[in-house]
Design a protein around this motif. Structure first.
Motif, mmCIF file in Angstrom:
data_model
loop_
_atom_site.group_PDB
_atom_site.id
_atom_site.type_symbol
_atom_site.label_atom_id
_atom_site.label_comp_id
_atom_site.label_asym_id
_atom_site.label_seq_id
_atom_site.Cartn_x
_atom_site.Cartn_y
_atom_site.Cartn_z
ATOM 1 N N VAL A 28 11.712 31.514 9.926
ATOM 2 C CA VAL A 28 12.939 31.958 10.465
ATOM 3 C C VAL A 28 13.660 33.095 9.651
ATOM 4 O O VAL A 28 14.582 33.513 9.909
ATOM 5 N N ARG A 29 12.917 33.647 8.962
ATOM 6 C CA ARG A 29 13.177 34.900 8.095
ATOM 7 C C ARG A 29 13.240 36.038 9.124
ATOM 8 O O ARG A 29 12.535 36.059 10.249
ATOM 9 N N THR A 30 13.675 37.123 8.520
ATOM 10 C CA THR A 30 13.591 38.276 9.392
ATOM 11 C C THR A 30 12.097 38.854 9.295
ATOM 12 O O THR A 30 11.413 38.605 8.378
ATOM 13 N N GLN A 31 11.966 39.928 10.108
ATOM 14 C CA GLN A 31 10.771 40.373 10.211
ATOM 15 C C GLN A 31 10.231 41.251 9.047
ATOM 16 O O GLN A 31 9.213 41.132 8.653
ATOM 17 N N ASP A 35 7.035 40.257 6.754
ATOM 18 C CA ASP A 35 6.056 41.268 6.512
ATOM 19 C C ASP A 35 5.547 41.422 4.946
ATOM 20 O O ASP A 35 4.449 41.671 4.478
ATOM 21 N N GLN A 36 6.473 41.011 4.154
ATOM 22 C CA GLN A 36 6.576 40.863 2.538
ATOM 23 C C GLN A 36 5.667 39.677 2.244
ATOM 24 O O GLN A 36 5.230 39.547 0.984
ATOM 25 N N GLY A 37 5.415 38.680 2.968
ATOM 26 C CA GLY A 37 4.300 37.577 2.853
ATOM 27 C C GLY A 37 4.952 36.301 3.556
ATOM 28 O O GLY A 37 6.271 36.056 3.817
ATOM 29 N N HIS A 38 4.153 35.574 3.891
ATOM 30 C CA HIS A 38 4.409 34.272 4.584
ATOM 31 C C HIS A 38 3.265 33.158 4.466
ATOM 32 O O HIS A 38 2.153 33.562 4.032
ATOM 33 N N VAL A 39 3.373 32.151 5.040
ATOM 34 C CA VAL A 39 2.548 31.056 4.850
ATOM 35 C C VAL A 39 1.323 31.316 5.951
ATOM 36 O O VAL A 39 1.878 31.492 7.106
ATOM 37 N N GLU A 40 0.108 31.377 5.491
ATOM 38 C CA GLU A 40 -0.876 31.794 6.562
ATOM 39 C C GLU A 40 -1.038 30.599 7.701
ATOM 40 O O GLU A 40 -0.764 29.494 7.470
ATOM 41 N N GLY A 41 -0.848 30.973 9.025
ATOM 42 C CA GLY A 41 -1.009 30.138 9.982
ATOM 43 C C GLY A 41 0.286 29.744 10.475
ATOM 44 O O GLY A 41 0.561 28.963 11.499
ATOM 45 N N SER A 42 1.428 30.111 9.844
ATOM 46 C CA SER A 42 2.860 29.749 10.451
ATOM 47 C C SER A 42 3.507 30.453 11.439
ATOM 48 O O SER A 42 2.699 31.659 11.839
ATOM 49 N N GLY A 71 16.161 28.032 1.910
ATOM 50 C CA GLY A 71 16.337 26.820 2.691
ATOM 51 C C GLY A 71 17.619 26.882 3.451
ATOM 52 O O GLY A 71 17.819 25.885 4.109
ATOM 53 N N VAL A 72 18.592 27.654 3.238
ATOM 54 C CA VAL A 72 19.751 27.670 4.157
ATOM 55 C C VAL A 72 19.510 27.969 5.497
ATOM 56 O O VAL A 72 20.061 27.150 6.448
ATOM 57 N N GLY A 92 12.618 24.096 3.431
ATOM 58 C CA GLY A 92 13.183 24.932 2.212
ATOM 59 C C GLY A 92 12.461 26.278 2.215
ATOM 60 O O GLY A 92 11.957 26.720 3.179
ATOM 61 N N GLY A 93 12.619 26.746 1.029
ATOM 62 C CA GLY A 93 11.930 28.323 0.794
ATOM 63 C C GLY A 93 10.362 28.151 1.104
ATOM 64 O O GLY A 93 9.705 27.324 0.909
#
Length: 101
Positions: A28-31, A35-42, A71-72, A92-93
């Motif tokens: 649920v982070r910003t675009q 773009d700076q990194g995320h869990v693959e397949g999320s 996590g907020v 969480g994070g």
């Protein structure tokens, strides 16, 4: 085992159980953050768009593990999803969720 180890261990077990049950990770982070990194397949739906896109989450028909940076926001997202009859937890994070996979 200390209290914090107990609490964080319980969170890890809950996330692992959701993953075993086919949960989808919802970031649920910003675009920009995504773009700076995320869990693959999320799946990425920023928190400020979740209200308008809740139907997309319902259509997944899977349990949800919400994640963000700290996590907020994911706690807010999980609560919102639960109120909309979607089985969701706060993972969480995203970095910590990534390490639990």
């Amino acid at each position: 085992m200390g209290f914090l180890s107990f609490i964080f261990g319980a969170k890890k077990r809950q996330v692992e159980q959701y993953i075993e049950n086919g949960a989808i990770i919802l970031d649920v982070r910003t675009q920009r953050e995504w773009d700076q990194g995320h869990v693959e397949g999320s799946v990425h739906i920023p928190l400020n768009e979740l209200n308008n896109r809740v139907g997309e989450v319902k259509a997944l028909n899977k349990p949800i593990i919400a994640c963000c940076e700290s996590g907020v926001r994911s706690a807010k997202a999980a609560k919102f999803l639960n109120l909309n009859n979607i089985d969701a937890i706060n993972g969480g994070g995203w970095v910590s969720v990534k390490h639990k996979l």
